[in-house]
Structure formats: structure tokens, C-alpha cells
Design an enzyme around this catalytic site. Sequence first.
Site, PDB file in Angstrom:
ATOM      1  N   LYS A  98     -21.069 -48.448 -14.452  1.00  0.00           N
ATOM      2  CA  LYS A  98     -19.745 -48.345 -13.826  1.00  0.00           C
ATOM      3  C   LYS A  98     -19.811 -47.631 -12.478  1.00  0.00           C
ATOM      4  O   LYS A  98     -18.957 -47.856 -11.621  1.00  0.00           O
ATOM      5  CB  LYS A  98     -18.770 -47.687 -14.784  1.00  0.00           C
TER       6      LYS A  98
HETATM    7  C1  PLP Z   1     -18.041 -50.584 -19.691  1.00  0.00           C
HETATM    8  C2  PLP Z   1     -19.295 -50.828 -20.424  1.00  0.00           C
HETATM    9  C3  PLP Z   1     -19.601 -52.100 -20.976  1.00  0.00           C
HETATM   10  C4  PLP Z   1     -18.625 -53.263 -20.913  1.00  0.00           C
HETATM   11  O1  PLP Z   1     -18.428 -53.771 -19.611  1.00  0.00           O
HETATM   12  P1  PLP Z   1     -17.192 -54.742 -19.305  1.00  0.00           P
HETATM   13  O2  PLP Z   1     -17.218 -54.916 -17.840  1.00  0.00           O
HETATM   14  O3  PLP Z   1     -15.960 -54.008 -19.774  1.00  0.00           O
HETATM   15  O4  PLP Z   1     -17.401 -55.996 -20.068  1.00  0.00           O
HETATM   16  C5  PLP Z   1     -20.819 -52.266 -21.602  1.00  0.00           C
HETATM   17  N1  PLP Z   1     -21.693 -51.254 -21.721  1.00  0.00           N
HETATM   18  C6  PLP Z   1     -21.436 -50.023 -21.220  1.00  0.00           C
HETATM   19  C7  PLP Z   1     -22.448 -48.943 -21.408  1.00  0.00           C
HETATM   20  C8  PLP Z   1     -20.242 -49.765 -20.552  1.00  0.00           C
HETATM   21  O5  PLP Z   1     -19.990 -48.540 -20.065  1.00  0.00           O
END
Ligand code: PLP
Length: 489
Positions: free
Chosen positions: A132
Site C-alpha cells: 500500500k
Molecule cells: C490491501 C492488501 C491486499 C488486498 O489488496 P486489494 O487492492 O484490496 O485487492 C492484499 N494483501 C495485503 C497484505 C494487503 O495489505
Amino acid sequence: MRGKEMINYLSTRDTAASPTEYSFEDAVLTGLAPDGGLLLPDVRTIPQFGTGDLPSLKDIAHLASDYPTLYALIVTQFARPSFSKDELQNLAESAFSDQNFPDTNGNPVPVEEVIKNVFVQNLSLGPTAAFKDMALQPLGRMMEELLARRDRKLTILGATSGDTGSAAEAALKGLANVNLFMLSPKDGMSPFQRAQMGMLSGGNIINISVNGDFDACQDLVKEIVGMDEFKDIGAVNSINWGRIVSQIPYYVSGYFQAVGENIGEVVDFIVPSGNFGNALAGFYAKQMGLPIGNIVVATNENDVLNTFFETGKYKRPPGRAQITTSPSMDITKASNLERLLYYLFAQDSTRSTQFLQQFSSTGQVDIQDFGRTTEDLRAIGFASSRATSQQSSETIKTVYDITDGTIILDPHTAVGMHAALAGPRDRKAIVLETALPVKFEATIQDALGMVPQRPPRFANLEQHSPDDAFMSIEPVAEELAKIIRRFRS
Ligand SMILES: *Cc1c(COP(=O)(O)O)cnc(C)c1O
């Protein structure tokens, strides 16, 4: 690259004969459109790589230190006229600096081969050890710049079950024009995640612990943004277009790192998915002309997306999400699917809105009843998979063993890797890594009988987090409203 002077952004729920056109700036600063829809680019204005572009992008992508240039080249196509390429270049150089991405030797998104034709792309080498950061680091800077230009302040309200909280806080900490209120459930986050957020509390970052679960936090957000008084509140989850667009560049970089000189070779991407933001960014990369074969949407036991892509049926499971070892994927409804449906129904928002209405009233809806088939989903590049916590754990062990202990996957990435290792591979596949294993020590301990080594910046993390870092509330909107009012006045 063939792009338009300006991309038109539309709302997925605007059913007017000539829909309202929004700008990139709107798409970054507003959470939901006034009609409750998500903003997204008009498909007719999505920029396209021309035949001459791939080789020149390759040169940039191969210069590992030039991720900021690649980022600026791609994102500016979507961001005009709000941001020029030079502005984005500066912003990306700061977002992806060596200080933010230590120990990456200038390439913040490196690809490694695990076994023949199976790669993993590391995307969690940033400040909070989750992918993220890749989108939130530049997004925070974009917001600040746009707000400063207009002498505006923005209140942001978010809910987190883990990684969003710390990544958003690290990106927005100290910004002059943004206040961030972040809700988290009292129980459920790992001690590491909680400590990460606690450390960032203070100033413009307000952490609020809700006596309830993640769904209760999300319900509170919905209630607050539905109130007239708070309708100008912004978002940092993946309903914000700035998140999605900022995830396209690493697909481009990952592609070139995997194919080397063999430009045009078709590569699959396997994406551990929750809210479907990451996989949707892959869809845009493919729409732009990057030679992606399949985008494999990998789910855990909370497999609404896997069911959707396999059968065309979008079904709400009974009860709450199941608790798994990949908590960031424990969702029962994927917000960004709304964006894909809009394209699937050829931008006919009346149909996509009806589809979603049927889902919210009956909990089950089938694309076949709306004139689309699962072949249509294949045709635009989607496939899917599912792995249980048990399978994720076995995959962590398998990859550890076949790489002689050099690669320890986190449990989310392992859900994707499970799909990559499941069958024979006749073409290359890149599994997107979404977090570092240090965030999930207990699960790694169970899988490997030891905990992964922490990067020095996370050593003793838990000891730094102040006890009074979180305000506590009951899951009652008025309690939250009072806190927001107090900070805004
Ligand atoms: C947010 C997240 C996801 C999911 O990603 P999306 O974009 O919501 O599909 C998967 N793995 C981790 C570790 C995350 O933080």
C-alpha cells in the site's frame, strides 16, 4: 504514448444522458461521487502505448533507479492537466526515495525468479512494509499539492483492518492541509500493525479504536460520510482513484524485469486480492497495451471474487468474513468490482447500477441475467484462484525449501503463489508480493518454526508505541462525529 489532453472522469452511478465530467483533481480529493458512485476514467480516453513506446519504456524500466521516471510517464497520462510530468517526477522522486525505500539499491519494485517461469515482485519495501506504500506515498503528496494550490483543508476518514492504517498514516503524517481519522477494530490487528499505527499518532493523525470489528468500523465511515455536515470528507482506501492509478507503473516495471529483451512476450500476473484495487490496476495496464495474458485474482477462503470470476455469480456469503491468516483479504464485498462492472457493461451505468442494486437487496446476482458471460470476463483477461490458510502455510514452506531459505513469503503473497505453483506453466507468471513476512510473525512461526528476521528499522517496534496512542469509542456515529468536529473547529 497516445493520451488525450485531458482524461474525463465519470461516476459509475451517473445514469444521466450526458454524465457529469470530473477532473483528476476531483478523483483524488473526493471519496465518493455525489451520486455515491466511484470515479473512473472514460474508457475512450484511457491512454494507449503505441508500438514505439514499449522499447523506450523498457529502457526506462531497466534503469532500475528510474522508477520515478516510469511513474511520472504513466501517471501523467491520467493526471493532466492537474499535474505535469515534471511535477509528478519530483513527487515520485520524493515518494520512492532511498530514505523511504532503504536497502533497495534504487529499484523499489524488484522482481526475483522463484522457479522457472515463476517470479515474485517485491512491493513492500517501503516505510510500512506493505504494498500500500507504493500508492499512498505518492497519493499523500498529490493531495497536499492540490490542497495547497487552493488553500484548502481536507478531512479524511478511513477504516483499517491492518495495512491501510499505517500506510496511510505514514504517507499523510505531518501534512499541513490534511487531517486523518483512522478507525481500527479493538481486536484483530497483529501487534506489529498496532504498534506501527500507534507510533504515528499525534498531530494530524488521529487513531481511533472502535469497540467492534472491522465491519463495524466501515459502517461508521459510511454513516458519517452520509451526513450532510461531513459530505466533503475524503478517502484513502482504494475507492480513491489516486490509489489505483499509482499501482499501474509497477506492473509495467515488473513486466520488463521479467521479459528482459523479449518485448512482446505475454506474462501473467497473480494478485492476492481483497478490495480488488490492485488487480484492477493490472486491468488498466493491460487496457493500455502492456502484454499481460491473465490477471489471476487470488483469494483466500473469503472467495467472493473467485466465485464471481469462475461462475459470473456475485454472492454475499452468510455472516461476517471468515478469519484467515491473510487478514487484509478477509472481505465479503469488493468495492472496486463496481468499476470493472461499469466497463463490463460497456459504460451503461443503468445496467451496472441495477446489477449492484440486485446484489444489495437479494445478496446474489448473476452476470448471465444481465447479458454477459464468464467468457466475457476471460476475454478482458481475468482468471481467479483460491487458497486456504493451510495451503498458504504449505506454500510458505515450499518456497522456503526450494529457494534454500532465501525467500520467506508473507501469508497473503503465499495465497497468490499457491496458484502459480498449482499447475504446469507454459508462460511466465509474476506473483505480486503485498506485505513483508515480519508483519505476520505468528503465522510464519507456525509455517517454518521460526520468525523472519526484522529489518533494523522495525526492531523493537512494539516498545515505542505509546499507550495513549488510540482514542476509544463505542461503534456509535455520534461519538465519532464529536471527535471530528472538535478537531475541525
Ligand atoms: C490491501 C492488501 C491486499 C488486498 O489488496 P486489494 O487492492 O484490496 O485487492 C492484499 N494483501 C495485503 C497484505 C494487503 O495489505
